[in-house]
Design a protein around this motif. Structure first.
Motif, mmCIF file in Angstrom:
data_model
loop_
_atom_site.group_PDB
_atom_site.id
_atom_site.type_symbol
_atom_site.label_atom_id
_atom_site.label_comp_id
_atom_site.label_asym_id
_atom_site.label_seq_id
_atom_site.Cartn_x
_atom_site.Cartn_y
_atom_site.Cartn_z
ATOM 1 N N ASP A 221 -45.986 99.616 81.832
ATOM 2 C CA ASP A 221 -47.071 100.431 82.393
ATOM 3 C C ASP A 221 -46.592 101.828 82.798
ATOM 4 O OD1 ASP A 221 -49.218 98.768 81.983
ATOM 5 O OD2 ASP A 221 -48.878 97.643 83.833
ATOM 6 N N VAL A 224 -46.754 103.723 79.539
ATOM 7 C CA VAL A 224 -48.169 104.011 79.271
ATOM 8 C C VAL A 224 -48.654 105.154 80.163
ATOM 9 C CG1 VAL A 224 -50.504 103.057 79.485
ATOM 10 C CG2 VAL A 224 -48.684 101.685 78.437
ATOM 11 N N ALA A 225 -48.285 105.090 81.437
ATOM 12 C CA ALA A 225 -48.704 106.141 82.386
ATOM 13 C C ALA A 225 -48.151 107.498 81.973
ATOM 14 C CB ALA A 225 -48.240 105.779 83.802
ATOM 15 N N ILE A 227 -47.429 108.497 78.908
ATOM 16 C CA ILE A 227 -48.170 108.960 77.718
ATOM 17 C C ILE A 227 -49.525 109.530 78.134
ATOM 18 C CG2 ILE A 227 -49.293 108.227 75.574
ATOM 19 C CD1 ILE A 227 -47.076 106.093 75.327
ATOM 20 N N ARG A 228 -50.185 108.820 79.028
ATOM 21 C CA ARG A 228 -51.517 109.285 79.472
ATOM 22 C C ARG A 228 -51.397 110.607 80.226
ATOM 23 N NH1 ARG A 228 -55.078 103.959 80.655
ATOM 24 N NH2 ARG A 228 -56.755 105.465 80.602
ATOM 25 N N ASP A 231 -50.595 113.391 77.899
ATOM 26 C CA ASP A 231 -51.629 113.618 76.897
ATOM 27 C C ASP A 231 -50.996 114.140 75.605
ATOM 28 O OD1 ASP A 231 -54.179 113.508 75.949
ATOM 29 O OD2 ASP A 231 -54.725 115.531 76.611
ATOM 30 N N LEU A 252 -49.296 99.879 73.104
ATOM 31 C CA LEU A 252 -49.602 101.234 73.587
ATOM 32 C C LEU A 252 -51.075 101.568 73.364
ATOM 33 C CD1 LEU A 252 -46.473 103.299 72.494
ATOM 34 C CD2 LEU A 252 -47.032 102.422 74.774
ATOM 35 N N ARG A 253 -51.607 101.200 72.193
ATOM 36 C CA ARG A 253 -53.021 101.489 71.913
ATOM 37 C C ARG A 253 -53.915 100.791 72.913
ATOM 38 N NH1 ARG A 253 -52.700 101.619 66.076
ATOM 39 N NH2 ARG A 253 -52.283 103.828 65.778
ATOM 40 N N ARG A 255 -53.222 99.610 75.925
ATOM 41 C CA ARG A 255 -53.113 100.026 77.342
ATOM 42 C C ARG A 255 -53.450 101.486 77.567
ATOM 43 N NH1 ARG A 255 -48.316 96.607 80.259
ATOM 44 N NH2 ARG A 255 -48.490 94.752 78.969
ATOM 45 N N THR A 256 -53.302 102.329 76.542
ATOM 46 C CA THR A 256 -53.692 103.740 76.729
ATOM 47 C C THR A 256 -55.157 103.942 76.382
ATOM 48 O OG1 THR A 256 -53.022 104.335 74.488
ATOM 49 C CG2 THR A 256 -51.411 104.704 76.231
ATOM 50 N N ARG A 258 -56.249 104.288 73.349
ATOM 51 C CA ARG A 258 -56.337 105.231 72.222
ATOM 52 C C ARG A 258 -56.754 104.524 70.948
ATOM 53 N NH1 ARG A 258 -51.029 109.068 72.717
ATOM 54 N NH2 ARG A 258 -51.607 110.071 74.646
#
Ligand SMILES: [Zn+2]
Length: 258
Positions: A221, A224-225, A227-228, A231, A252-253, A255-256, A258
Motif C-alpha cells: 500500500d 500504491v500510495a 504512485i497515486r 501521478d 497495482l491496477r 489498488r490504484t 487505474r
C-alpha cells in the motif's frame, strides 16, 4: 497513468501484450557492457505502438565517477543511448545516479553530473528526458540519500533532468516511503516514472534486491500510495517473468484504480 514492466529486449511489444502492460522498459545493450546501441528492426513498430517505451541505460554508466576511464565512456554511452532511445520514440532514458569511489568527495560527483549534461548540450543536446534514478547502496552514491539528491539537483536541475523513483532502492537505501513523493518533489520538482518494486533487503540495508509486490519487506500500500501521489506512470522491475509481473501489474491496477 500507465502501468508496465521491465522486459527482455528481444520482443518488448510481445512481452507487453503477455503482461497486459501499457508501458515497457528494456535495455538496448548488455547492461554490464560499454557497447553502443545498434538500430533495432522493430523501431517503427515501437514508435507506432500504443505502449509507452522507456529505455534503461546500462548499469555500468557512471557519469559521476572522478575516474576518467569510467566517466568519459559513460558520458558517451549516455548520449548514444539517448539518441537510440529517441529513435524508438521512448519517453525517457533511465540512468542510475552513480557514485564516486571510496574516500572520494561526493562534490566531484555532482560536478561531473553537471559536466555530463554540458557535454551532451555541446554534442547536439539530449533528444529525450534523462530520468535519474535513486539507488540503494553504497556510501558514495549521488542519489541514495535525499540530502545528497538535493545537492545533485543543484547541479543538474537547470538542465531539465527528470527523476525516476525506485521504491525498492528508496527503502533499502534508508528513505522512508511514507510521504516520500512530497519529499522528492520538494527537491526535484518532478517525478517522471516510478519503479514499483518490493525489496528483499531490509530498510537501510543498502541491498538492491527486487521482489514481487507483497513478497518482500515493503507494505504494497505504500508503493500504491507513492504512485497515486506522484501521478506518474509505473514500471515493475520484479522477478518471476511474465507470470510474476502480470500479478504485480494487476495488484497495482486494482489498488490504484487505474
Ligand atoms: Zn529501478
Amino acid at each position: 497513468m500507465r502501468i508496465g514492466a521491465h522486459v527482455d529486449p528481444a520482443a518488448p511489444l510481445e512481452e507487453a501484450t503477455a503482461r497486459g502492460a501499457e508501458a515497457v522498459q528494456f535495455f538496448l545493450t548488455d547492461p554490464q557492457g560499454y557497447k553502443s546501441p545498434k538500430p533495432r528492426e522493430d523501431a517503427e513498430a515501437l514508435r507506432a505502438s500504443e505502449v509507452d517505451v522507456y529505455i534503461h541505460a546500462p548499469y555500468i554508466v557512471n557519469v559521476a565517477s572522478p575516474n576518467n576511464r569510467i566517466r568519459i565512456p559513460s558520458r558517451k554511452l549516455l548520449v548514444a543511448h539517448a539518441k537510440a532511445a529517441a529513435e524508438l520514440g521512448a519517453k525517457g532514458l533511465i540512468v542510475h545516479g552513480g557514485h564516486v569511489g571510496k574516500g572520494e568527495d561526493l562534490a566531484a560527483g555532482f560536478e561531473n553530473w553537471r559536466k555530463a549534461f554540458e557535454y551532451a548540450e555541446n554534442d547536439g543536446g539530449l533528444p529525450l528526458p534523462i530520468l535519474i534514478e535513486n539507488t540503494a547502496g553504497g556510501d558514495n552514491a549521488c542519489a541514495r540519500r535525499f540530502d545528497d539528491l538535493a545537492r545533485l539537483w543543484e547541479a543538474v536541475g537547470s538542465f531539465g533532468a527528470g527523476f525516476c523513483l525506485d521504491t525498492c532502492h528508496a527503502y533499502a537505501g534508508g528513505e522512508d516511503l511514507v510521504g516520500i513523493v512530497d519529499r522528492v518533489k520538494a527537491i526535484t520538482g518532478r517525478i517522471d516514472l516510478i519503479h514499483a518494486n518490493d525489496s528483499k533487503g531490509g530498510f537501510d540495508s543498502g541491498q538492491d534486491r527486487h521482489d514481487n509486490l507483497g513478497n518482500g519487506k515493503i507494505d504494497p500500500d505504500l508503493i500504491v500510495a507513492a504512485i497515486r501521489a506522484a501521478d506518474a506512470p509505473a514500471v515493475v522491475e520484479t522477478p518471476g517473468g511474465s507470470e510474476g509481473q502480470t500479478a504485480d501489474i494487476a495488484l497495482l491496477r486494482e489498488r490504484t484504480g487505474r
